[in-house]
Design a protein around this motif. Structure first.
Motif, PDB file in Angstrom:
ATOM      1  N   LYS A 226       7.986  39.739   0.668  1.00 58.22           N
ATOM      2  CA  LYS A 226       8.477  40.979  -0.442  1.00 58.22           C
ATOM      3  C   LYS A 226       7.092  40.202  -1.825  1.00 58.22           C
ATOM      4  O   LYS A 226       6.204  40.893  -2.423  1.00 58.22           O
ATOM      5  CB  LYS A 226       9.225  40.995  -1.455  1.00 58.22           C
ATOM      6  CG  LYS A 226      10.315  39.936  -1.966  1.00 58.22           C
ATOM      7  CD  LYS A 226      11.554  40.545  -1.846  1.00 58.22           C
ATOM      8  CE  LYS A 226      12.361  38.950  -2.317  1.00 58.22           C
ATOM      9  NZ  LYS A 226      12.353  38.296  -1.106  1.00 58.22           N
ATOM     10  N   GLU A 227       7.275  38.717  -2.095  1.00 59.42           N
ATOM     11  CA  GLU A 227       6.443  38.202  -3.323  1.00 59.42           C
ATOM     12  C   GLU A 227       4.959  38.453  -3.529  1.00 59.42           C
ATOM     13  O   GLU A 227       3.494  38.485  -3.871  1.00 59.42           O
ATOM     14  CB  GLU A 227       6.578  36.964  -3.536  1.00 59.42           C
ATOM     15  CG  GLU A 227       7.695  36.708  -4.125  1.00 59.42           C
ATOM     16  CD  GLU A 227       9.085  36.363  -3.571  1.00 59.42           C
ATOM     17  OE1 GLU A 227       8.495  36.817  -2.206  1.00 59.42           O
ATOM     18  OE2 GLU A 227       9.886  36.016  -3.825  1.00 59.42           O
ATOM     19  N   LYS A 231       5.757  45.887  -5.573  1.00 60.43           N
ATOM     20  CA  LYS A 231       7.473  45.853  -4.931  1.00 60.43           C
ATOM     21  C   LYS A 231       7.025  47.407  -4.131  1.00 60.43           C
ATOM     22  O   LYS A 231       8.483  47.714  -3.644  1.00 60.43           O
ATOM     23  CB  LYS A 231       7.748  45.969  -6.574  1.00 60.43           C
ATOM     24  CG  LYS A 231       9.257  46.137  -6.020  1.00 60.43           C
ATOM     25  CD  LYS A 231       9.666  46.662  -7.721  1.00 60.43           C
ATOM     26  CE  LYS A 231      11.205  46.590  -7.353  1.00 60.43           C
ATOM     27  NZ  LYS A 231      11.828  48.049  -7.672  1.00 60.43           N
TER      28      LYS A 231
ATOM     29  N   CYS B 282       9.241  38.820 -13.673  1.00 58.14           N
ATOM     30  CA  CYS B 282      10.177  38.702 -12.075  1.00 58.14           C
ATOM     31  C   CYS B 282       9.910  37.185 -11.732  1.00 58.14           C
ATOM     32  O   CYS B 282      10.844  36.524 -10.886  1.00 58.14           O
ATOM     33  CB  CYS B 282       9.265  39.696 -11.639  1.00 58.14           C
ATOM     34  SG  CYS B 282      10.116  41.116 -12.141  1.00 58.14           S
ATOM     35  N   GLY B 283       8.775  36.284 -11.987  1.00 59.00           N
ATOM     36  CA  GLY B 283       8.606  35.194 -11.852  1.00 59.00           C
ATOM     37  C   GLY B 283       9.119  34.024 -11.829  1.00 59.00           C
ATOM     38  O   GLY B 283       8.271  33.191 -11.860  1.00 59.00           O
ATOM     39  N   HIS B 288      11.611  34.207  -8.963  1.00 58.64           N
ATOM     40  CA  HIS B 288      10.236  35.605  -7.750  1.00 58.64           C
ATOM     41  C   HIS B 288       9.328  34.844  -8.176  1.00 58.64           C
ATOM     42  O   HIS B 288       8.277  34.636  -8.276  1.00 58.64           O
ATOM     43  CB  HIS B 288      10.331  36.402  -7.316  1.00 58.64           C
ATOM     44  CG  HIS B 288      11.479  37.638  -7.058  1.00 58.64           C
ATOM     45  ND1 HIS B 288      12.278  36.877  -5.932  1.00 58.64           N
ATOM     46  CD2 HIS B 288      12.429  38.160  -7.190  1.00 58.64           C
ATOM     47  CE1 HIS B 288      12.723  37.840  -5.744  1.00 58.64           C
ATOM     48  NE2 HIS B 288      13.423  38.869  -6.964  1.00 58.64           N
ATOM     49  N   ALA B 291       6.415  35.294  -7.343  1.00 58.95           N
ATOM     50  CA  ALA B 291       5.360  36.410  -7.291  1.00 58.95           C
ATOM     51  C   ALA B 291       4.545  36.991  -7.683  1.00 58.95           C
ATOM     52  O   ALA B 291       3.454  36.673  -8.817  1.00 58.95           O
ATOM     53  CB  ALA B 291       6.907  37.714  -8.285  1.00 58.95           C
ATOM     54  N   SER B 292       3.455  37.646  -7.304  1.00 58.95           N
ATOM     55  CA  SER B 292       1.894  38.631  -7.438  1.00 58.95           C
ATOM     56  C   SER B 292       2.196  39.495  -8.575  1.00 58.95           C
ATOM     57  O   SER B 292       3.398  40.403  -9.035  1.00 58.95           O
ATOM     58  CB  SER B 292       1.931  38.998  -5.957  1.00 58.95           C
ATOM     59  OG  SER B 292       2.165  40.106  -5.633  1.00 58.95           O
ATOM     60  N   PHE B 295       3.431  42.323  -7.062  1.00 62.56           N
ATOM     61  CA  PHE B 295       4.491  42.336  -7.116  1.00 62.56           C
ATOM     62  C   PHE B 295       5.631  43.645  -7.811  1.00 62.56           C
ATOM     63  O   PHE B 295       6.144  44.137  -8.039  1.00 62.56           O
ATOM     64  CB  PHE B 295       5.212  40.917  -6.902  1.00 62.56           C
ATOM     65  CG  PHE B 295       6.912  41.471  -6.484  1.00 62.56           C
ATOM     66  CD1 PHE B 295       7.150  41.670  -5.360  1.00 62.56           C
ATOM     67  CD2 PHE B 295       7.391  40.383  -7.307  1.00 62.56           C
ATOM     68  CE1 PHE B 295       8.320  41.973  -5.346  1.00 62.56           C
ATOM     69  CE2 PHE B 295       9.196  40.467  -6.911  1.00 62.56           C
ATOM     70  CZ  PHE B 295       9.344  41.065  -6.750  1.00 62.56           C
ATOM     71  N   SER B 296       5.064  43.066  -9.465  1.00 63.98           N
ATOM     72  CA  SER B 296       5.876  43.174 -10.484  1.00 63.98           C
ATOM     73  C   SER B 296       5.146  44.683 -11.149  1.00 63.98           C
ATOM     74  O   SER B 296       6.150  44.691 -12.209  1.00 63.98           O
ATOM     75  CB  SER B 296       6.497  42.228 -11.122  1.00 63.98           C
ATOM     76  OG  SER B 296       5.562  41.545 -10.725  1.00 63.98           O
TER      77      SER B 296
END
Lengths: 314, 350
Positions: A226-227, A231, B282-283, B288, B291-292, B295-296
């Protein structure tokens, strides 16, 4: 019944005449006091002739008569012949698949219904917490992915795989068979439609699994990594994974289990997944077109063999 | 006759004023009403001993005598006074009608009570929060427990947290007089305050979502302020919420993303859930870390698949619902028809 008897009598007298003929010629030969070599030759010739006559008889029956009357003509105490429905490779695919899917359902369903006590029991008490259950779920996922790749390779790379794949493609006959089955169910026709190797029901099963595999593996992979994605990819993936997971589980438990477990004909279980065999009567009942094709092909082969042998002898 | 009247009145007045309470207060006030009175410690520190009579008069204990609490004093002048034990009156079934309840039990098992029992001299006892002479009703504005004063009272010890809280959405709302906004005790509890890593704590990772839900749930007060009330339900639906229900302590709870004392609205640039800060939130290490940014950032976090606001998720959910229902109807119909046909065939054979 009487017609059948007449038929049989006709055949019997024909075979009797044939054997008289053979015996007559044998007596002629014996009269000239043959050597051992000559007796051997005679035996060979008699065997070949009998083989030829019986195979042409079989051929005649299959091509001219209805296949049902062939089996009626054959002695009833004959040992039933088995037909291979699924090869070893295919059976191993199925085994890995159902083991994976059982693991996936046990570890997946509780997360769709976390509010149930049973879900909590499975995840917390039985598996020892969320991190364990998600780990086991991923083991199942790897199993399913392997099956997916394996099956694609099997479909492309093996002869049987390629043949079966093309036989799986839905066609107009399936629509007609569906209507025929409906007519049979509501009592408008006496017999259901005749199926080939794969009935429309089996085709539905196969493509349902295909669709399920694509959705579940695709959405699962997005959730696993998922990362790497925005999202909303994860959100879409999760929704699909959750919904298709339930749909697939229900389909398996209701439909597949009915067909191979709870159906009165096979209850408690059809063992075809294990030995891959169908009996002759099962073949005739469920896949008559395939059965006819097999018998036709086999008898043709026998005829060709004996023909070529005859040609060789001359 | 007139003289007699005066004498009787005088006796009555003397009798009236010889009531022990007043007498005692008066006696104590001989010394303690002097503003300069103090105790000199060996270190040279002066501890004032002046007692403002008006404070006691306004307190809930205005009808009490000094020695009702300071029971160890029986002579004047006296030496060192022991710490007052509130339990002298506040026990269940006490005859003077002092409020009582579970608070002692709760306190003894609370983080503060346990620290006191363990011998921590800095840990708070009753008086540190409730006041000593100035125990006012919590309805009066000067009470340490007037709702707007609670953060300050707790902040006496927890000064850094108070400084953070004061700037948060909740802190500012309390300062602005919004009574529905939470003070310390609304989240942490009162006498039963537990450490946050204790599962029983109202702010433990296990229970915090329930605590937040009291206000931010469908029954909560936040509806009044145009704050969404589905946050708790959508959290429970999320994988974080599912994980929480499965007893995981490592999944994110409300506070993991929204912070705990420094809770701010998403439009506040300092907020942990401001779009610019979400990747960092988020990271976090342990969440995570890979996380890119995509992603967030810039997306809905609390997803409710049953709400049209969720966009594509709503349609996927609806689509699958329709598909599932249709497939099930089809399969069941097929199975039933098959069974009926089999039964008929079987009967026909017989």
């Amino acid at each position: 019944m009487s017609e059948k008897k007449k038929n049989l009598d006709k055949r019997a007298s024909y075979i009797k005449g044939l054997s008289d003929n053979i015996v007559g010629s044998a007596v002629d030969i014996v009269k000239v006091k043959p050597t051992t070599q000559q007796i051997d030759e005679l035996t060979k010739e008699v065997t070949e002739r009998l083989q030829y006559e019986s195979s042409s008889l079989l051929n005649e029956s299959v091509t001219k008569l209805h296949p049902d009357s062939l089996s009626e003509m054959l002695p009833e105490e004959k040992v039933e012949r088995n037909f291979e429905r699924f090869g070893k490779n295919f059976r191993y695919q199925h085994m890995l698949m159902f083991v994976s899917i059982i693991i996936l359902i046990i570890t997946g369903m509780p997360l769709k219904f976390p509010e149930f006590d049973l879900s909590k029991f499975i995840v917390i008490d039985l598996l020892g917490g969320l991190s364990n259950s998600t780990f086991i779920h991923r083991i199942g996922a790897v199993g399913l992915i392997i099956v997916g790749i394996w099956h694609v390779i099997y479909t492309i790379g093996s002869k049987v795989g390629r043949r079966d794949f093309f036989l799986m493609v839905p066609n107009l006959k399936d629509a007609a068979d569906f209507m025929g089955t409906m007519r049979y169910y509501i009592g408008k026709s006496k017999h259901g439609p005749k199926f080939d190797r794969f009935s429309f029901i089996e085709k539905f099963d196969y493509w349902a699994v295909y669709w399920g595999m694509v959705i579940m593996i695709g959405s699962g992979a997005i959730m696993w990594y998922k990362e790497l994605f925005p999202k909303y990819f994860y959100d879409i993936g999760r929704e699909m994974h959750s919904d298709e997971g339930l749909l697939a589980t229900l389909s398996i438990v209701i439909w597949h289990f009915y067909n191979v477990h709870f159906n009165p004909e096979v209850f408690p279980m059809s063992w075809t997944w294990w030995h891959g065999q169908l009996t002759e009567s099962e073949m005739k009942h469920h896949h008559p077109l395939e059965y006819e094709a097999i018998i036709k092909k086999e008898s043709q082969e026998i005829i060709e063999q004996s023909d070529s042998k005859k040609a060789g002898d001359k | 006759m007139r003289q007699l009247c005066i004498i009787i009145t005088s006796i009555f007045v003397i009798l009236l004023f010889s009531n022990s309470d007043i007498q005692a207060l008066e006696k104590c006030q001989i010394c303690h009403s002097k503003k300069e009175i103090h105790k000199a410690e060996e270190t040279g520190r002066k501890i004032p001993l002046f007692i403002d009579e008006s404070i006691i008069a306004r307190s809930v204990h205005n009808d009490k005598d000094c020695t009702d609490c300071h029971a160890d004093i029986n002579e004047i002048p006296h030496t060192i006074v022991k710490k007052v034990n509130c339990r002298r009156c506040h026990y269940s079934g006490n005859p003077v009608g002092a409020p009582d309840g579970q608070m002692y039990d709760q306190y003894e098992h609370s983080v503060h009570g346990l620290a006191v029992i363990a011998g921590n001299k800095d840990a708070p006892v009753c008086q540190d929060c409730h006041g000593d002479h100035d125990v006012y009703s919590h309805k009066t504005i000067e009470s340490k427990f007037y709702w707007q004063n609670i953060p300050k009272t707790c902040g006496t010890c927890h000064i850094e947290i108070y400084a953070i809280y004061r700037e948060s959405t909740h802190g500012r709302a309390v300062a602005d007089g919004i009574k529905d906004a939470p003070t310390c005790t609304d989240c942490h509890g009162e006498h039963n305050i537990k450490r946050h890593d204790n599962d029983e704590s109202r702010v433990s990772s296990f229970r915090i979502s329930e605590t937040c839900t009291e206000c931010h749930g469908t029954q909560g007060v936040v509806n009044k302020y145009n704050i969404k009330t589905d946050r708790a339900a959508t959290f429970e639906h999320s994988f974080h919420g599912v994980g929480k229900q499965m007893g995981s302590k490592t999944v994110a709870n409300c506070a993991s993303c929204h912070d705990y004392h420094d809770i701010r609205g998403e439009d506040d640039p300092k907020s942990s859930v401001h779009p610019d800060n979400i990747p960092k939130t988020c990271g976090k290490e342990g969440c995570h870390p890979g996380a890119s940014a995509e992603f967030s950032s810039g997306q809905q976090i609390h997803i409710n698949p049953k709400s049209e606001e969720s966009g594509i998720i709503y349609y996927i959910s609806k689509g699958f619902l329709v598909l599932t229902v249709l497939v099930l109807i089809g399969l069941f119909a097929f199975i039933i028809m098959d069974l009926v046909r089999r039964a008929k065939n079987a009967r026909a054979k017989r």
